[in-house]
Design a protein around this motif. Sequence first.
Motif, PDB file in Angstrom:
ATOM      1  N   ALA A 132       0.834  -1.207   0.000  1.00  0.00           N
ATOM      2  CA  ALA A 132       0.000   0.000   0.000  1.00  0.00           C
ATOM      3  C   ALA A 132       0.870   1.260   0.000  1.00  0.00           C
ATOM      4  N   ARG A 133       1.947   1.244   0.772  1.00  0.00           N
ATOM      5  CA  ARG A 133       2.865   2.388   0.772  1.00  0.00           C
ATOM      6  C   ARG A 133       3.496   2.576  -0.589  1.00  0.00           C
ATOM      7  N   LYS A 134       3.832   1.474  -1.233  1.00  0.00           N
ATOM      8  CA  LYS A 134       4.466   1.555  -2.548  1.00  0.00           C
ATOM      9  C   LYS A 134       3.504   2.134  -3.578  1.00  0.00           C
ATOM     10  N   SER A 135       2.259   1.689  -3.554  1.00  0.00           N
ATOM     11  CA  SER A 135       1.284   2.203  -4.523  1.00  0.00           C
ATOM     12  C   SER A 135       0.949   3.662  -4.253  1.00  0.00           C
ATOM     13  N   LYS A 136       0.992   4.069  -2.985  1.00  0.00           N
ATOM     14  CA  LYS A 136       0.700   5.455  -2.646  1.00  0.00           C
ATOM     15  C   LYS A 136       1.899   6.359  -2.890  1.00  0.00           C
ATOM     16  N   GLY A 137       3.099   5.800  -2.710  1.00  0.00           N
ATOM     17  CA  GLY A 137       4.298   6.589  -2.896  1.00  0.00           C
ATOM     18  C   GLY A 137       4.706   7.373  -1.672  1.00  0.00           C
ATOM     19  N   SER A 138       4.045   7.124  -0.547  1.00  0.00           N
ATOM     20  CA  SER A 138       4.377   7.802   0.710  1.00  0.00           C
ATOM     21  C   SER A 138       3.848   6.965   1.866  1.00  0.00           C
ATOM     22  N   ASP A 139       4.138   7.403   3.070  1.00  0.00           N
ATOM     23  CA  ASP A 139       3.666   6.670   4.242  1.00  0.00           C
ATOM     24  C   ASP A 139       2.154   6.739   4.356  1.00  0.00           C
ATOM     25  N   LEU A 140       1.582   5.717   4.960  1.00  0.00           N
ATOM     26  CA  LEU A 140       0.145   5.669   5.166  1.00  0.00           C
ATOM     27  C   LEU A 140      -0.239   6.507   6.377  1.00  0.00           C
ATOM     28  N   THR A 141      -1.404   7.094   6.318  1.00  0.00           N
ATOM     29  CA  THR A 141      -1.920   7.806   7.481  1.00  0.00           C
ATOM     30  C   THR A 141      -2.385   6.787   8.518  1.00  0.00           C
ATOM     31  N   THR A 207     -14.914  -9.615  -2.143  1.00  0.00           N
ATOM     32  CA  THR A 207     -13.710  -9.203  -1.408  1.00  0.00           C
ATOM     33  C   THR A 207     -12.722  -8.507  -2.335  1.00  0.00           C
ATOM     34  N   ILE A 208     -12.552  -9.038  -3.531  1.00  0.00           N
ATOM     35  CA  ILE A 208     -11.647  -8.422  -4.498  1.00  0.00           C
ATOM     36  C   ILE A 208     -12.131  -7.022  -4.866  1.00  0.00           C
ATOM     37  N   ILE A 209     -13.448  -6.876  -5.027  1.00  0.00           N
ATOM     38  CA  ILE A 209     -14.000  -5.544  -5.316  1.00  0.00           C
ATOM     39  C   ILE A 209     -13.734  -4.597  -4.149  1.00  0.00           C
ATOM     40  N   GLN A 210     -13.901  -5.088  -2.944  1.00  0.00           N
ATOM     41  CA  GLN A 210     -13.675  -4.250  -1.757  1.00  0.00           C
ATOM     42  C   GLN A 210     -12.232  -3.763  -1.665  1.00  0.00           C
ATOM     43  N   VAL A 211     -11.269  -4.671  -1.855  1.00  0.00           N
ATOM     44  CA  VAL A 211      -9.867  -4.267  -1.737  1.00  0.00           C
ATOM     45  C   VAL A 211      -9.432  -3.426  -2.947  1.00  0.00           C
ATOM     46  N   TYR A 212     -10.083  -3.636  -4.105  1.00  0.00           N
ATOM     47  CA  TYR A 212      -9.786  -2.801  -5.277  1.00  0.00           C
ATOM     48  C   TYR A 212     -10.221  -1.358  -5.009  1.00  0.00           C
ATOM     49  N   LEU A 213     -11.380  -1.196  -4.403  1.00  0.00           N
ATOM     50  CA  LEU A 213     -11.844   0.143  -4.043  1.00  0.00           C
ATOM     51  C   LEU A 213     -10.904   0.796  -3.024  1.00  0.00           C
ATOM     52  N   PHE A 214     -10.350  -0.022  -2.154  1.00  0.00           N
ATOM     53  CA  PHE A 214      -9.378   0.508  -1.192  1.00  0.00           C
ATOM     54  C   PHE A 214      -8.130   1.003  -1.919  1.00  0.00           C
ATOM     55  N   ASP A 215      -7.678   0.249  -2.924  1.00  0.00           N
ATOM     56  CA  ASP A 215      -6.535   0.686  -3.727  1.00  0.00           C
ATOM     57  C   ASP A 215      -6.802   2.039  -4.381  1.00  0.00           C
ATOM     58  N   LEU A 216      -7.995   2.191  -4.928  1.00  0.00           N
ATOM     59  CA  LEU A 216      -8.347   3.465  -5.568  1.00  0.00           C
ATOM     60  C   LEU A 216      -8.333   4.610  -4.565  1.00  0.00           C
ATOM     61  N   LYS A 217      -8.807   4.319  -3.365  1.00  0.00           N
ATOM     62  CA  LYS A 217      -8.832   5.350  -2.334  1.00  0.00           C
ATOM     63  C   LYS A 217      -7.422   5.737  -1.914  1.00  0.00           C
ATOM     64  N   ILE A 218      -6.531   4.747  -1.833  1.00  0.00           N
ATOM     65  CA  ILE A 218      -5.138   5.012  -1.475  1.00  0.00           C
ATOM     66  C   ILE A 218      -4.475   5.884  -2.535  1.00  0.00           C
ATOM     67  N   LYS A 219      -4.689   5.528  -3.794  1.00  0.00           N
ATOM     68  CA  LYS A 219      -4.078   6.291  -4.893  1.00  0.00           C
ATOM     69  C   LYS A 219      -4.670   7.707  -4.968  1.00  0.00           C
ATOM     70  N   LYS A 220      -5.958   7.818  -4.660  1.00  0.00           N
ATOM     71  CA  LYS A 220      -6.587   9.144  -4.665  1.00  0.00           C
ATOM     72  C   LYS A 220      -6.000  10.021  -3.562  1.00  0.00           C
ATOM     73  N   GLY A 221      -5.721   9.395  -2.409  1.00  0.00           N
ATOM     74  CA  GLY A 221      -5.119  10.122  -1.306  1.00  0.00           C
ATOM     75  C   GLY A 221      -3.709  10.569  -1.618  1.00  0.00           C
ATOM     76  N   ALA A 222      -2.999   9.808  -2.467  1.00  0.00           N
ATOM     77  CA  ALA A 222      -1.635  10.182  -2.822  1.00  0.00           C
ATOM     78  C   ALA A 222      -1.585  11.408  -3.711  1.00  0.00           C
ATOM     79  N   LYS A 223      -2.658  11.666  -4.459  1.00  0.00           N
ATOM     80  CA  LYS A 223      -2.681  12.800  -5.391  1.00  0.00           C
ATOM     81  C   LYS A 223      -3.018  14.112  -4.700  1.00  0.00           C
ATOM     82  N   LYS A 224      -3.507  14.026  -3.463  1.00  0.00           N
ATOM     83  CA  LYS A 224      -3.884  15.244  -2.754  1.00  0.00           C
ATOM     84  C   LYS A 224      -2.643  15.985  -2.235  1.00  0.00           C
TER      85      LYS A 224
END
Length: 224
Positions: A132-141, A207-224
Amino acid sequence: MEYIKLIGIVIICLGFALKLDVLATVIAAGIVTGLVSGLDFVRILEILGDSFVSNRLMSIFLIMFPVIAIIERYGMKERAAYLIGRIKNASGGKVLSIWIVVRSIASALNIRIGGHVQFIRPLILPMTEAAARKSKGSDLTEAEQERVKGLSAATENFGNFFAQNCFPTSASVVLIQSGMAVAGYDVGLSDIASSAIYVMIISIVLTIIQVYLFDLKIKKGAKK
């Protein structure tokens, strides 16, 4: 005075409330219950001994704790996180997607891998966090870290709970069959197991849909 035979429950409740030794409290409750039920002391000891021998495999579970502690002490979590962090395009959702598939198939075949203590905390969780950190490119909140912990635990529960009924002779399938037999339904073990396959597949997909949505949320948070 049949109610006197329930005195063991009272002893256990009092022992737990007073924070007395758990093992001593349970043994004392068993001995007192046996005595008021008319059993002699030697017979009570025989029952306790037979019960211990019959359930001795439960003690193997306790061995896992020091083993896992030693493994963690020497850096298994850090190593797992490092290795997953080096994989290109890794993400927390992808790690959990692979895990839910593996866990479900293993549970369906009655292969006992997994467990929150044995797999999730020392292995799956750090791998998911690193990805998750790698996909976000920074530390997780802190909120994102808690979300990762929740999803990691959830995939273990989903994979175990919804797939175990796919094995015809599992205890849960036998329980379902006996319950339906009491209700007047003549259903075979294989029928229950084959029906559970659809539930397992639906669980994996959701479950795959749920974790995929989490990935999108992580990437969206990285762009802020």
